[in-house]
Design a protein around this motif. Sequence first.
Motif, PDB file in Angstrom:
ATOM      1  N   GLU A  63       0.866  -1.190   0.000  1.00  0.00           N
ATOM      2  CA  GLU A  63       0.000   0.000   0.000  1.00  0.00           C
ATOM      3  C   GLU A  63       0.894   1.229   0.000  1.00  0.00           C
ATOM      4  OE1 GLU A  63      -3.333   0.111  -0.071  1.00  0.00           O
ATOM      5  OE2 GLU A  63      -3.633  -2.074   0.065  1.00  0.00           O
ATOM      6  N   THR A  64       0.690   2.111  -0.976  1.00  0.00           N
ATOM      7  CA  THR A  64       1.482   3.348  -1.033  1.00  0.00           C
ATOM      8  C   THR A  64       0.551   4.552  -1.128  1.00  0.00           C
ATOM      9  OG1 THR A  64       1.619   3.600  -3.435  1.00  0.00           O
ATOM     10  CG2 THR A  64       3.195   2.098  -2.425  1.00  0.00           C
ATOM     11  N   GLN A  65       1.054   5.721  -0.714  1.00  0.00           N
ATOM     12  CA  GLN A  65       0.281   6.959  -0.790  1.00  0.00           C
ATOM     13  C   GLN A  65       0.528   7.697  -2.100  1.00  0.00           C
ATOM     14  OE1 GLN A  65      -1.993   7.851   1.612  1.00  0.00           O
ATOM     15  NE2 GLN A  65      -1.476   5.843   2.473  1.00  0.00           N
ATOM     16  N   GLU A  66       1.610   7.330  -2.789  1.00  0.00           N
ATOM     17  CA  GLU A  66       1.892   7.959  -4.083  1.00  0.00           C
ATOM     18  C   GLU A  66       2.651   6.980  -4.964  1.00  0.00           C
ATOM     19  OE1 GLU A  66       5.382  10.784  -4.044  1.00  0.00           O
ATOM     20  OE2 GLU A  66       4.700  11.098  -1.977  1.00  0.00           O
ATOM     21  N   ALA A  95       6.174   3.224   2.707  1.00  0.00           N
ATOM     22  CA  ALA A  95       4.914   2.545   2.359  1.00  0.00           C
ATOM     23  C   ALA A  95       4.695   1.396   3.331  1.00  0.00           C
ATOM     24  CB  ALA A  95       4.995   2.045   0.913  1.00  0.00           C
ATOM     25  N   LEU A 199      -0.662  -4.421  -5.633  1.00  0.00           N
ATOM     26  CA  LEU A 199      -0.193  -3.069  -5.315  1.00  0.00           C
ATOM     27  C   LEU A 199      -1.403  -2.133  -5.275  1.00  0.00           C
ATOM     28  CD1 LEU A 199       2.012  -0.847  -5.007  1.00  0.00           C
ATOM     29  CD2 LEU A 199       2.175  -0.821  -7.511  1.00  0.00           C
ATOM     30  N   ASN A 200      -1.654  -1.555  -4.130  1.00  0.00           N
ATOM     31  CA  ASN A 200      -2.802  -0.654  -3.951  1.00  0.00           C
ATOM     32  C   ASN A 200      -4.098  -1.268  -4.500  1.00  0.00           C
ATOM     33  OD1 ASN A 200      -1.216   1.313  -2.692  1.00  0.00           O
ATOM     34  ND2 ASN A 200      -0.582   2.134  -4.675  1.00  0.00           N
ATOM     35  N   GLY A 201      -4.303  -2.543  -4.174  1.00  0.00           N
ATOM     36  CA  GLY A 201      -5.542  -3.211  -4.563  1.00  0.00           C
ATOM     37  C   GLY A 201      -5.526  -3.786  -5.968  1.00  0.00           C
ATOM     38  N   GLU A 202      -4.459  -3.529  -6.728  1.00  0.00           N
ATOM     39  CA  GLU A 202      -4.429  -3.992  -8.105  1.00  0.00           C
ATOM     40  C   GLU A 202      -3.463  -5.166  -8.268  1.00  0.00           C
ATOM     41  OE1 GLU A 202      -3.847  -1.784 -12.368  1.00  0.00           O
ATOM     42  OE2 GLU A 202      -4.403  -0.565 -10.624  1.00  0.00           O
TER      43      GLU A 202
END
Length: 486
Positions: A63-66, A95, A199-202
Amino acid sequence: MKYSIFGICAAIVMVCMSIGVMALDSESESNRYHQHLESRQPDAGCDCDGTELCTHLPLVLIETQEVIPGLPIRDETGAEVGYTTTSAGEEMLRARISVISDESTNHHPSDEPDLESEIMIRVRGNSSRYFDKSSYLVRLIEEDGTYRSEEMMGMAPHYEWAMHGPYLDKSLIRNYMWYNITAEFMDYAPNVRFCEVILNGEYQGLYVMTETITNGEDCRVDISEPVENTTITGYVLRQDRGSHAEIRNITTFTNYSYRNLQKINIQYPRTGSLTPELVEAIEQDFSDFEKSLYSYDYDTSDYGYQHDIDVQSFIDYFLINEFTVNYDAGWLSTYLYKDIGGKYRMVIWDFNSSCDNYSHTLMDPQHFETQYCTWYYMLMKDERFIERMIERYQELRQTYLSDEYLNQYIDDIVAYLGDAIDRNFEVWGYTFDDYMISPDERNPNSHEEAIQQIKDFIAERGAWMDENIEILKQYGHESKNKKFNH
Ligand SMILES: [Zn+2]
């Protein structure tokens, strides 16, 4: 009489061969945990309702913010001028990672993680930074930012990991297989585990979680930390395109003498522990070795290379890279290390372009190349080095480099990956239409073709080397090296 001696020799050879084969049959002899043979299999079954991803492989959620930094930036002429950074201008992004790897069940994104951690992450690699499927460097950290060593999918605890996403390698197995097989006969090769990444749900497809080449507590390369207030340390060097951290780059004897146009950098000790004095001491130590290697005393019993290098390690490195025609090795992605008072040993890295997968041209499987690389250029002048190499090759062809062993190994990996292969190509399958290797006919059109291509390559390369390994003797022959030999 002549025939009975022949008979005895034949019997001895048979016994030796059977010992070699026996060693491979016995699991207790293995130096390595082979994930595809020993961990959860695709048919293990699961009683979930099938509404989310269900896999027998370890699952990694990031999970990342950017956007993760480290992607190449090009100027208007197309030349690479640097890499992207975070919004704060940093090379690595903070992250979170969750790893679901419990062997007793299949894995789903909503499962309780076996490892949860803050991380620093960036895109890693050279040419692979241009691929749609990125590979990453990950460092586990505590809340306060200090490094956090944790076990990863059963691999020994460390804070630093490379997440390699096979992309150019359509078989998906090159690094996994050659790292594992090489670990059976070299002191060290990076440990690896297949996993799937979200990665971020993908969903991102299949990855190989890989140890980086550095030291650890009773793991990775076996070297000591810097001794405080001295310039005494174990160290790891990399020959490649140089490091972005300028303090890590060193210029050694072969570079001054234009024998080597690649750059050498210090991989360990890490940047924070490097003082200018330590850098200078390492630079000097390695230069001293190179200078003696390139002297007329290169093979003498008093001053020769056998005092400086672990000969077996250099031989095995040569053979595995020649067998797989992995011709960046010896020039790029080339690692070696030395402990305090120890000898230099080589470490393998990066087989994505091996076995006829080099993108620009066909690497002719009917020749040898590594003898021209910086340090091998001198080692190959010694007939004893070459004789030992030929003997070792013949031994490995009875065991870890036999056609039977390798074909079975490949089949077993494919069976283990199971439907994870299909899931990977649901995302990346379009790359079968986007030929990345020239000429076009070298590109496989399916995973099956990619696997068959490796098998065909191994059969051809092994047969050619069996026939021609003796031609290496030309590089050590007296007629070629008269001025070097006393
Ligand atoms: Zn399930």
